[in-house]
Design a protein around this motif. Structure first.
Motif, PDB file in Angstrom:
ATOM      1  N   GLY A  74       0.582  -1.164   0.084  1.00 21.98           N
ATOM      2  CA  GLY A  74       0.099   0.149  -0.006  1.00 21.98           C
ATOM      3  C   GLY A  74       0.918   1.148   0.049  1.00 21.98           C
ATOM      4  N   ARG A  75       2.026   1.087   0.318  1.00 22.64           N
ATOM      5  CA  ARG A  75       2.895   2.312   0.420  1.00 22.64           C
ATOM      6  C   ARG A  75       3.697   3.160  -0.670  1.00 22.64           C
ATOM      7  NH1 ARG A  75      -0.391   2.147   4.464  1.00 22.64           N
ATOM      8  NH2 ARG A  75       0.087  -0.045   5.719  1.00 22.64           N
ATOM      9  N   ALA A  76       3.589   2.291  -2.053  1.00 19.42           N
ATOM     10  CA  ALA A  76       4.274   2.897  -3.221  1.00 19.42           C
ATOM     11  C   ALA A  76       4.137   4.340  -3.362  1.00 19.42           C
ATOM     12  CB  ALA A  76       4.036   1.701  -4.428  1.00 19.42           C
ATOM     13  N   PRO A  77       2.923   4.836  -3.228  1.00 19.14           N
ATOM     14  CA  PRO A  77       2.923   6.406  -3.647  1.00 19.14           C
ATOM     15  C   PRO A  77       3.548   7.093  -2.507  1.00 19.14           C
ATOM     16  CG  PRO A  77       0.740   5.506  -3.457  1.00 19.14           C
ATOM     17  CD  PRO A  77       1.622   4.368  -2.914  1.00 19.14           C
ATOM     18  N   ALA A  78       3.866   6.728  -1.252  1.00 15.94           N
ATOM     19  CA  ALA A  78       4.662   7.499  -0.270  1.00 15.94           C
ATOM     20  C   ALA A  78       6.037   7.312  -0.635  1.00 15.94           C
ATOM     21  CB  ALA A  78       4.482   7.123   0.926  1.00 15.94           C
ATOM     22  N   VAL A  79       6.543   6.011  -0.968  1.00 18.95           N
ATOM     23  CA  VAL A  79       7.910   5.770  -1.519  1.00 18.95           C
ATOM     24  C   VAL A  79       8.167   6.698  -2.622  1.00 18.95           C
ATOM     25  CG1 VAL A  79       9.522   4.078  -2.177  1.00 18.95           C
ATOM     26  CG2 VAL A  79       7.875   3.400  -0.317  1.00 18.95           C
ATOM     27  N   ALA A  80       7.478   6.608  -3.617  1.00 15.32           N
ATOM     28  CA  ALA A  80       7.608   7.420  -4.746  1.00 15.32           C
ATOM     29  C   ALA A  80       7.670   8.810  -4.726  1.00 15.32           C
ATOM     30  CB  ALA A  80       6.349   6.971  -5.729  1.00 15.32           C
ATOM     31  N   THR A  81       7.021   9.069  -3.514  1.00 15.87           N
ATOM     32  CA  THR A  81       7.038  10.843  -3.479  1.00 15.87           C
ATOM     33  C   THR A  81       8.248  11.099  -2.842  1.00 15.87           C
ATOM     34  OG1 THR A  81       4.567  10.844  -2.754  1.00 15.87           O
ATOM     35  CG2 THR A  81       5.855  12.702  -1.883  1.00 15.87           C
TER      36      THR A  81
ATOM     37  N   GLN B 315       6.041  16.942   5.206  1.00 11.95           N
ATOM     38  CA  GLN B 315       4.978  16.517   6.148  1.00 11.95           C
ATOM     39  C   GLN B 315       3.750  15.631   5.538  1.00 11.95           C
ATOM     40  OE1 GLN B 315       3.175  19.592   9.073  1.00 11.95           O
ATOM     41  NE2 GLN B 315       1.333  18.367   8.781  1.00 11.95           N
ATOM     42  N   ALA B 316       4.111  14.423   5.861  1.00 13.90           N
ATOM     43  CA  ALA B 316       3.458  13.307   5.250  1.00 13.90           C
ATOM     44  C   ALA B 316       2.179  13.136   6.051  1.00 13.90           C
ATOM     45  CB  ALA B 316       3.923  11.911   5.405  1.00 13.90           C
ATOM     46  N   GLU B 317       1.120  12.312   5.161  1.00 18.34           N
ATOM     47  CA  GLU B 317      -0.144  11.978   5.692  1.00 18.34           C
ATOM     48  C   GLU B 317      -0.292  11.204   6.759  1.00 18.34           C
ATOM     49  OE1 GLU B 317       0.926  11.353   2.705  1.00 18.34           O
ATOM     50  OE2 GLU B 317       0.421   9.399   2.187  1.00 18.34           O
ATOM     51  N   ASP B 318       0.902  10.540   7.075  1.00 19.37           N
ATOM     52  CA  ASP B 318       1.007   9.700   8.286  1.00 19.37           C
ATOM     53  C   ASP B 318       2.404   9.032   8.610  1.00 19.37           C
ATOM     54  OD1 ASP B 318       1.300   7.343   6.475  1.00 19.37           O
ATOM     55  OD2 ASP B 318      -0.891   6.855   6.545  1.00 19.37           O
ATOM     56  N   GLU B 319       2.562   8.494   9.832  1.00 19.63           N
ATOM     57  CA  GLU B 319       3.753   8.056  10.274  1.00 19.63           C
ATOM     58  C   GLU B 319       4.285   7.053   9.220  1.00 19.63           C
ATOM     59  OE1 GLU B 319       5.518   9.010  12.351  1.00 19.63           O
ATOM     60  OE2 GLU B 319       4.300   9.890  14.112  1.00 19.63           O
ATOM     61  N   ILE B 320       3.549   6.229   8.565  1.00 18.42           N
ATOM     62  CA  ILE B 320       4.146   5.192   7.543  1.00 18.42           C
ATOM     63  C   ILE B 320       4.536   6.115   6.323  1.00 18.42           C
ATOM     64  CG2 ILE B 320       3.501   3.206   6.261  1.00 18.42           C
ATOM     65  CD1 ILE B 320       1.185   2.508   8.559  1.00 18.42           C
ATOM     66  N   ALA B 321       3.695   6.851   5.656  1.00 22.06           N
ATOM     67  CA  ALA B 321       4.121   7.670   4.473  1.00 22.06           C
ATOM     68  C   ALA B 321       5.406   8.385   4.932  1.00 22.06           C
ATOM     69  CB  ALA B 321       2.988   8.611   4.102  1.00 22.06           C
ATOM     70  N   ALA B 322       5.555   8.714   6.117  1.00 22.97           N
ATOM     71  CA  ALA B 322       6.704   9.569   6.565  1.00 22.97           C
ATOM     72  C   ALA B 322       7.880   8.812   6.232  1.00 22.97           C
ATOM     73  CB  ALA B 322       6.531  10.223   8.081  1.00 22.97           C
ATOM     74  N   VAL B 323       7.832   7.714   6.763  1.00 23.76           N
ATOM     75  CA  VAL B 323       9.295   6.759   6.816  1.00 23.76           C
ATOM     76  C   VAL B 323       9.321   6.157   5.332  1.00 23.76           C
ATOM     77  CG1 VAL B 323       8.016   4.565   7.695  1.00 23.76           C
ATOM     78  CG2 VAL B 323      10.504   5.034   7.951  1.00 23.76           C
ATOM     79  N   CYS B 324       8.136   5.899   4.502  1.00 26.31           N
ATOM     80  CA  CYS B 324       8.499   5.309   3.051  1.00 26.31           C
ATOM     81  C   CYS B 324       8.945   6.502   2.331  1.00 26.31           C
ATOM     82  CB  CYS B 324       7.038   4.941   2.840  1.00 26.31           C
ATOM     83  SG  CYS B 324       6.556   3.353   3.552  1.00 26.31           S
ATOM     84  N   GLY B 344       4.827   6.253  16.964  1.00 17.41           N
ATOM     85  CA  GLY B 344       5.184   6.545  15.475  1.00 17.41           C
ATOM     86  C   GLY B 344       6.193   5.517  14.870  1.00 17.41           C
ATOM     87  N   ILE B 345       6.864   5.038  15.832  1.00 18.27           N
ATOM     88  CA  ILE B 345       7.845   3.879  15.639  1.00 18.27           C
ATOM     89  C   ILE B 345       7.179   2.623  15.310  1.00 18.27           C
ATOM     90  CG2 ILE B 345       9.921   2.571  16.433  1.00 18.27           C
ATOM     91  CD1 ILE B 345      10.958   5.269  15.586  1.00 18.27           C
ATOM     92  N   ALA B 346       6.353   2.587  16.009  1.00 22.98           N
ATOM     93  CA  ALA B 346       5.109   1.426  16.129  1.00 22.98           C
ATOM     94  C   ALA B 346       4.564   1.365  14.797  1.00 22.98           C
ATOM     95  CB  ALA B 346       4.154   1.304  17.080  1.00 22.98           C
ATOM     96  N   LEU B 347       4.087   2.380  14.066  1.00 22.99           N
ATOM     97  CA  LEU B 347       3.669   2.172  12.534  1.00 22.99           C
ATOM     98  C   LEU B 347       4.727   2.086  11.401  1.00 22.99           C
ATOM     99  CD1 LEU B 347       1.175   5.058  13.386  1.00 22.99           C
ATOM    100  CD2 LEU B 347       0.718   2.987  12.698  1.00 22.99           C
ATOM    101  N   LYS B 348       5.910   2.826  11.756  1.00 23.25           N
ATOM    102  CA  LYS B 348       6.902   2.582  10.888  1.00 23.25           C
ATOM    103  C   LYS B 348       7.666   1.414  10.960  1.00 23.25           C
ATOM    104  CE  LYS B 348       7.982   7.506  11.695  1.00 23.25           C
ATOM    105  NZ  LYS B 348       7.673   8.069  10.673  1.00 23.25           N
ATOM    106  N   LEU B 354      11.877  -2.774   5.587  1.00 27.78           N
ATOM    107  CA  LEU B 354      12.025  -2.662   4.309  1.00 27.78           C
ATOM    108  C   LEU B 354      13.327  -2.101   3.974  1.00 27.78           C
ATOM    109  CD1 LEU B 354      11.249  -2.776   1.231  1.00 27.78           C
ATOM    110  CD2 LEU B 354      10.305  -0.583   1.405  1.00 27.78           C
ATOM    111  N   ALA B 355      13.717  -1.226   4.811  1.00 22.77           N
ATOM    112  CA  ALA B 355      14.998  -0.646   4.696  1.00 22.77           C
ATOM    113  C   ALA B 355      16.279  -1.449   5.103  1.00 22.77           C
ATOM    114  CB  ALA B 355      15.193   0.669   5.614  1.00 22.77           C
ATOM    115  N   VAL B 356      16.024  -2.392   5.772  1.00 23.51           N
ATOM    116  CA  VAL B 356      16.705  -3.450   6.308  1.00 23.51           C
ATOM    117  C   VAL B 356      17.123  -4.329   5.142  1.00 23.51           C
ATOM    118  CG1 VAL B 356      17.456  -5.330   7.896  1.00 23.51           C
ATOM    119  CG2 VAL B 356      16.496  -3.319   8.967  1.00 23.51           C
ATOM    120  N   MET B 357      15.974  -4.882   4.539  1.00 20.54           N
ATOM    121  CA  MET B 357      16.110  -5.842   3.496  1.00 20.54           C
ATOM    122  C   MET B 357      16.646  -5.167   2.341  1.00 20.54           C
ATOM    123  SD  MET B 357      15.599  -8.955   2.840  1.00 20.54           S
ATOM    124  CE  MET B 357      14.274  -9.986   3.016  1.00 20.54           C
TER     125      MET B 357
END
Lengths: 339, 636
Positions: A74-81, B315-324, B344-348, B354-357
């Motif tokens: 689900g996170r591709a748009p955020a990564v791509a941003t 400033q992302a829409e949520d914690e997950i988008a922030a880290v992604c 926030g760490i819990a959400l990330k 993914l960053a580890v992999m």
């Protein structure tokens, strides 16, 4: 660079990885057409990045001989941003599905669109969860019987194009896996659009939702069931090209040219550049049981892209204050000396 | 010696005729005796809307510029404006400043300024005998007393007889001082904290010069507010001078600090400029993806102002988008950063995996707060260490570092960037609420003393494979856009070297071990621990993060008493410094004070097989020196 890029062929965009979609999957056609379009874009392949989430469609980057990141669900748009903001010269693509993009990734989907990040989002919509083997998706029809809904789904489906328009998308198109010409056209138009470009692709999952679009895309009936949108042209369809969409108050209705005094002048002319998205939204809401399904570009308007504005701010700040200096950063505010 | 701008006594910048202290009061000020102290602890407390944080920060900045060493503890409720006058709405700020080395914000206040009964009620249990209490008498109304749960007015009965209480009609006096300022009664009332600040400046013989600069800067476009606050402050100073109640003033001389240039800095601010510095030192532009969260948001705010350093903040829409988005930036070949707190760490967590992999450098700042869940958003805690170590699916090690003081947040940001880019790994920085909002007198580093961060991007296509490894087991970092190096990576297990999708049994085990080894190898590349005190003895006190100050002060106190106590402080938590095991083995007992239920102590027991003992405080408040001393003495 551009000259070299134009000499690229489809083969240049094929990676050395074995493709692992099920035989007969609609994804093969989409991959082939995207690889066909790429050389026409004049973008060197090292400047192309494909980002995906999780799902069958999200394996797409592995098969493109470009830069690619297969991220998380689900996170591709955020990564791509993040990619696009830091590297505005790259052509950044998001490949997603109806589950990845609208369910777990719904938040990122609407926000990437709202911000008008210069991304090309290809959503493979097969109205089913394929990779997890056949649960209903957010685009599955009400009453859909699947492994997780043995008595039929009680979830109302989302309309991806309505959602994208509601989130202020500047480019919205729909196409289908079985129509290479339309597919190539929409992908190319998306690539050329500056700002978010959303393309919904009707895609057949022949294992878990086979024939989902047969009543629309089947060749024998397609001309009666599909309305190809063309900018500046009346919205006419049908085997005999004599049916069209006409406004009745705030509603669209199907009318036959030559019947009941209807002439071509009564048919609504498609204007993809209309700043008002109302007509595009009406088109996205047509009930597919009783109306033709519009394919092509619903909307294409220009608005400054998020990544452009972000980079403009960095440039403006640098012009105003000069490139940042570590010494003055450390010394800001009150300081004092101890000898 | 400390060189300060102006004369040793305060000098009024651009004095206004009617505001300047009269020659008579100057003379009178000399008449009241100065009582000298090596350090003093002052606490301000009032309603959330009373401006106690500004008052405290201003007194801090003034003492910092004066040349004291200092440490602060802001302590405020999560609610922006809890109902006025209630115990829940009390906001406090404590400052310990001295002519000696200051390690903590102080155990108990010597001087306590309270703006209402609720603030007195909340703080009363912590006030030592003889504490000076300055109370805003006007706020001790029947209604406020009742709200605070006082049966009778403590300023009128003898319940405060063990303290030195000075009731001052702060509200009335502020209002009188602002009689000819054209503003509403409500706005005038809001200036009372500057009256209190003025009184404190008089009491501690400090110049209002620094605060005047602050006011002029802050209210340059609101001259009426500037004038009102200035008048209120002067009125407070003059009141101290003329009121017969105050007979004594206090003097805390400059500290003999290490020579250099100093400034007052909070942890969040130091973290922000440290990250900017890391970007400069590495030559790699920084991208911050963040979602507002207490107590980390100030890093986002501050970095957003440094766009001219090529820093982009999202400033992302949520914690997950922030880290992604930060991972996207890292994939694009830039420094990817995300800042947050525990929830926030819990959400990330999944994205960090993914960053580890994908083995991308990623900076993750966790400004820890009280948990679980929303917990205590504005209070400090160190309870995310195990989350940092283990809080992801699969075998998923990241490097972990923790700053020890507000100023150290600057250096830790650079160290985290060095590790992340050298080893191609996420690095988590564990700050906390105490460091984030606490301040210290920070000696500015010389830029030439800062480490250079040598980042290499692969551009040579010949023989390139995405998961080739260098001598540090790091894979090559490639910027998309580089011809001939097109490659695909992702969260599915990688084949060794090629990075292709691979599900083979032995390959997976190999890759898990490889990723772990890469992190373990960092131990060879971090400084050996230095022991505070003797290299062997009865007790070794092991600390990490923001407890540095309390533990150091406690160990020094016990050593001064002749106890065989030493200390080590960990800035690197994964991996540990290479000599930690050796040091642990030289002490009879190992004691680990932590602001959690015992997390580092578990890791130390498990890693080194020593029966380490925890000393724990889980109150959303930092350790006092006394609590650490007592904790150690229990086991000595």
């Amino acid at each position: 660079m551009t000259e070299a890029a134009t000499k690229l062929t489809k083969a240049d965009f094929q990676s050395d990885q074995d493709i692992r979609w099920c035989p007969g999957c609609g994804d093969y056609s989409i991959l082939a057409q995207v690889q066909n379009v790429m050389p026409e874009l004049g973008v060197p392949k090292e400047k192309v990045v494909f980002v995906s989430g999780i799902g069958c469609s999200s394996r797409f980057p592995y098969y493109m001989n470009t830069y690619g990141l297969h991220s998380i669900h689900g996170r591709a748009p955020a990564v791509a941003t993040g990619v696009k903001c830091m590297s505005p010269d790259l052509s950044v693509w998001v490949v997603t599905g109806d589950g990845d993009g609208l369910s777990i990734g719904g938040n990122h989907f609407i926000h990437a669109i709202r911000r008008n990040v210069d991304l090309n989002v290809l959503m493979f919509n097969n109205r089913i969860y394929g990779l997890t083997k056949g649960q209903y998706s957010p685009t599955s029809e009400l009453g859909k019987k699947t492994k997780s809904t043995p008595m039929g789904s009680v979830d109302y489906p989302l309309h991806p194009i309505s959602l994208a328009l509601g989130a202020e998308a500047t480019f919205v198109a729909r196409t289908m896996d079985v129509d290479p010409k339309s597919l190539r056209y929409c992908v190319k138009r998306a690539a050329e659009h500056k700002g978010i470009a959303f393309v919904e692709i009707y895609q057949n999952c022949n294992i878990f939702n086979d024939g989902a679009y047969d009543s629309i895309v089947e060749k024998s009936i397609r001309s009666d069931r599909v309305l190809y949108l063309e900018h500046g042209k009346p919205m006419i369809f049908g085997k005999d090209m004599n049916k069209g969409l006409k406004l009745n108050g705030f509603q669209l209705e199907v009318a036959t040219i030559g019947e009941n005094g209807v002439t071509e002048k009564d048919i609504v002319v498609h204007d993809e550049t209309n700043p008002d998205p109302t007509m595009a939204f009406l088109l996205s809401r047509l009930d597919e049981a009783t109306f033709p399904v519009p394919m092509g570009v619903f909307r294409a308007v220009r608005r400054p892209a998020f990544d452009e504005m972000m980079n403009d701010q960095v440039k403006a700040a640098t012009q105003k204050s000069g490139p940042g200096d570590l010494d003055s950063l450390l010394n800001q505010g009150d300081t004092w000396e101890v000898h | 010696m400390v060189n300060r701008p102006g004369s040793p006594r305060w000098e009024l910048p651009e004095p206004k005729e009617h505001l300047a202290l009269s020659p008579q009061t100057e003379a009178a000020s000399a008449a009241k005796p100065l009582e000298e102290h090596s350090h003093l602890v002052v606490r301000f407390a009032g309603d959330s809307g009373d401006g106690m944080q500004i008052t405290g920060s201003q007194f801090t900045a003034t003492n910092a510029v004066y040349g004291n060493d200092l440490a602060t503890l802001p302590d405020f409720p999560a609610e922006i404006r809890a109902p006025a006058g209630t115990l829940a709405g009390v906001s406090g700020f404590q400052l310990n400043f001295g002519s000696q080395k200051i390690y903590t914000a102080g155990d108990q206040p010597d001087v306590f300024v309270t703006m209402n009964p609720a603030a007195l009620k909340v703080n009363l249990p912590e006030l030592p005998n003889g504490c000076v209490i300055i109370a805003n008498e006007d706020a001790f109304t029947d209604r406020n007393l009742k709200m605070a749960g006082f049966a009778s007015n403590p300023l009128a009965d003898d319940s405060l007889s063990k303290f030195r209480v000075y009731p001052v009609k702060i509200s009335t006096l502020t209002n009188n001082a602002l009689a000819d300022v054209e503003m509403s009664a409500k706005d005038k009332a809001r200036c009372k904290n500057f009256f209190a600040l003025g009184l404190i400046y008089w009491m501690f013989n400090r110049s209002p010069e620094q605060t005047m600069r602050f006011l002029k800067d802050k209210f340059s476009k609101k001259p009426v507010i500037l004038e009102a606050n200035e008048k209120a402050m002067r009125a407070g100073m003059n009141y101290g001078e003329t009121a017969e109640a105050f007979t004594t003033r206090y003097e805390v001389k400059e500290a003999q600090l290490t020579p250099g240039k100093y400034r007052n800095i909070t942890g969040n601010s130091a973290m922000a400029i440290g990250l900017v510095a890391a970007s400069k030192l590495s030559g790699v532009p920084l991208f911050l993806g963040s979602y507002p969260i207490t107590p980390a948001s100030d890093i986002l705010h501050e970095l957003s102002r440094y766009k001219n350093f090529g820093i982009m903040t999202f400033q992302a829409e949520d914690e997950i988008a922030a880290v992604c988005s930060a991972i996207g930036a890292a994939f694009a070949g830039y420094l990817g950063l995300t800042t947050t707190s525990g929830p926030g760490i819990a959400l990330k967590a999944e994205a960090i995996g993914l960053a580890v992999m994908t083995e991308l450098p990623l900076l993750i700042v966790n400004v820890q707060r009280g948990g679980p869940s929303t917990g205590l958003p504005t209070k400090t805690e160190q309870a995310d260490l195990l989350q940092a170590m283990y809080g992801r699916n699969g075998e998923c090690p990241v490097a972990i570092v923790a700053p020890s003081t507000p100023g150290d947040c600057f250096h830790i940001a650079i160290e985290a960037t060095r590790i992340a880019t050298k080893y191609m790994t996420p690095v988590m920085i564990l700050s906390d609420g105490y460091l984030a909002n606490g301040a210290e007198a920070w000696r500015l580093p010389r830029i030439s003393d800062l480490p250079r961060i040598d980042v290499k991007f692969r551009t040579d296509p010949s023989g390139y494979k995405p998961y080739l490894r260098d001598e540090n087991l790091a894979r090559p970092w490639v910027r998309p856009g580089t011809p001939g190096l097109e490659h695909r990576i992702g969260g599915i297990e990688k084949q060794d070297i090629t990075g292709n999708v691979n599900y083979e049994a032995r390959n997976h085990e190999h890759m898990v071990k490889l990723r772990a080894q890469k992190i373990a190898n960092i131990a060879k590349d971090i400084p050996a621990l230095k022991v505070l005190g003797d290299p062997e003895g009865d007790v070794l006190v092991v600390g990490w993060g923001s407890t540095y100050g309390s533990i150091t002060a406690a160990v020094e106190e016990l050593r001064a008493q002749g106890k065989r106590v030493s200390g080590v402080h960990l800035r690197h938590l994964n991996p540990f410094p290479p000599n930690l095991g050796e040091i642990l083995g030289k002490f009879r007992k190992v004691i680990v004070p932590e602001m959690n239920a015992g997390q580092l102590v578990k890791i130390i027991r498990a890693t080194f097989n020593v029966p380490a003992i925890g000393v724990n405080k889980i109150q959303g408040q930092p350790f006092r020196k006394r609590e650490v001393v007592d904790g150690i003495l229990t086991h000595l």
